[in-house]
Scaffold this active site. Structure first.
Site, PDB file in Angstrom:
ATOM      1  CG  ASP A 104       2.885  -4.691   6.549  1.00  0.00           C
ATOM      2  OD1 ASP A 104       3.458  -4.705   5.464  1.00  0.00           O
ATOM      3  OD2 ASP A 104       3.485  -4.866   7.637  1.00  0.00           O
ATOM      4  CG  ASP A 149       3.116  -9.003   8.308  1.00  0.00           C
ATOM      5  OD1 ASP A 149       2.193  -8.703   7.528  1.00  0.00           O
ATOM      6  OD2 ASP A 149       4.300  -8.683   8.129  1.00  0.00           O
ATOM      7  CG  ASP A 177      15.036 -10.148  10.037  1.00  0.00           C
ATOM      8  OD1 ASP A 177      14.386 -10.088  11.098  1.00  0.00           O
ATOM      9  OD2 ASP A 177      14.731  -9.490   9.017  1.00  0.00           O
TER      10      ASP A 177
END
Length: 417
Positions: free
Chosen positions: A55, A57, A148
């Protein structure tokens, strides 16, 4: 915070021709209305190492309600982490406002919206350091430092076509290293699911995990039980659908995270499980992205059926730790597996074959046969049968009824009137 590394277009390999056209439309429109617009996260990482992203983003300085005003095909979702979903037919481009790192209990929401009824109502346990809401908006730099892992914090600027790196992600990408942004222990306490993602990401990219992350996982692995069970189940399905399920589940077992997520799966690890997951990965490798044929019952069955965890029809429900496995998916899996003997029977009468094609799980049963049946001849025979069947007639159990004749009414007599 230091100045970022900015790599101009002439010095990197990421081309707009490799970006989804609808994602480009969103980036261009945000930029046109004077908002910062970056492609972010895994899509930048994957394109730089020659992989196709699952995907695309987007990160932006626009707030969710500002995004919605720019796109009529936009829906705002989530409460813990408010996102804009811009729809293009069945495709969704996810757009998130830049955020900054917050401490548990200090979360704010500068762009509030009423909670949806479907959102989770689970409350954090006393003393939990899990961040419950993450809607404190910030700058691109702050957004990079709240992510992260360094390889997930790279930005592609649509205004200059350059790569922006605040955290050393380019260096780690070149070295094949998964490294945390900040102290791993702190980041895992903020969101325990990051421990699972570190292992899954390293397995998918064939990267190494830095030693401090492994030490933090060993110390805090029990915290993963604080994560919402529906979210954990979704992450497990992502792993099974991602193409590196065997290695990821092996690594989760070695890190003893699997024992915290599902003691049942951890206890029943075996060669049968690894063979099943290897077959699943081999099937997934034939596609650029996860095919629609990899439904949740197929993924679930690839994990539990070979190790004898699938309960009978009248047995207790399937238990995988606290994971909320839907009973309907377990029942579909039972039907899929029960059909396999008939699918393998070369002498099955044509009428019986046509009857099987009317079953709601027929297509999934064929997918199971293709992945786990070990009978390519039988699978090809069924594909030929379906192809020559033409349009499948709607199932019917009774003969067509004759139309009812209407009874003529008698004319009223003079005496009756």
């Amino acid at each position: 915070m230091a100045d970022p590394i900015v790599v101009p277009r002439s010095e990197h390999s990421l081309s707009r021709s490799h970006i989804d056209p609808d994602a480009l439309k969103v980036l261009y429109r945000l930029h046109k209305f004077d908002h910062i617009a970056y492609m972010v996260g895994g899509s930048v990482r994957d394109l730089l190492i020659g992989r196709r992203p699952k995907d695309f983003d987007i990160g932006t300085s626009a707030h969710p309600n500002q995004i919605k005003r720019l796109f009529r095909n936009c829906w705002i979702i989530g409460r813990r982490f408010r996102l804009a979903h811009v729809k293009f037919g069945p495709k969704t481009i996810e757009v998130a406002t830049f955020r900054k790192l917050v401490t548990p209990g200090s979360e704010g929401d500068p762009d509030p919206a009423p909670p949806a009824e479907s959102e989770s109502k689970t409350q954090p346990q006393p003393g939990s350091r899990v961040i419950q809401r993450d809607n404190t908006f910030g700058t691109p730099e702050e957004d990079a430092f709240r992510r992260d892992f360094t390889v997930n914090a790279l930005f592609y600027d649509i205004a200059t076509f350059s790569i922006i790196d605040y955290v050393g992600g380019l260096k780690d990408l070149e070295a094949g290293l998964i490294r945390c942004i900040g102290d791993p222990g702190e980041r895992f306490l903020e969101d325990p699911v990051r421990m699972l993602r570190a292992v899954a990401l390293a397995a998918r990219l064939d990267f190494k995990i830095e030693r401090p992350i492994m030490d933090a996982i060993a110390k805090h692995r029990a915290e993963i039980r604080q994560a919402a069970p529906p979210r954990m189940l979704e992450e497990l399905y992502k792993i099974l659908r991602g193409g590196s399920a065997e290695r990821t589940l092996r690594d989760l077992g070695e890190a003893r995270l699997l024992a915290q997520i599902s003691p049942e799966l951890h206890r029943h690890r075996s060669d049968a499980m690894w063979r099943s997951l290897h077959a699943l990965d081999a099937y997934r490798a034939r596609f650029d992205s996860a095919p629609a044929t990899l439904t949740n019952p197929i993924l679930l069955g690839s994990l539990v059926a070979p190790i004898g965890l699938l309960p009978g029809r009248h047995a207790d429900p399937l238990t995988l730790g606290a994971l909320p496995v839907a009973r309907g998916q377990v029942e579909s899996l039972r039907q899929i597996i029960s059909m396999q003997d008939r699918l393998l029977d070369p002498e099955l009468p044509e009428r019986a074959k046509r009857g099987l094609t009317h079953r709601s799980v027929f297509d999934e049963a064929l997918t199971w046969l293709e992945i786990h049946g070990g009978a390519p001849v039988a699978h090809e025979r069924w594909r030929d049968f379906v192809a020559h069947m033409g349009e499948r007639p709607a199932p019917t159990d009774r003969r067509p009824r004759r139309p009812r004749r209407r009874r003529r009414r008698k004319p009223r007599t003079t005496e009756e009137s």
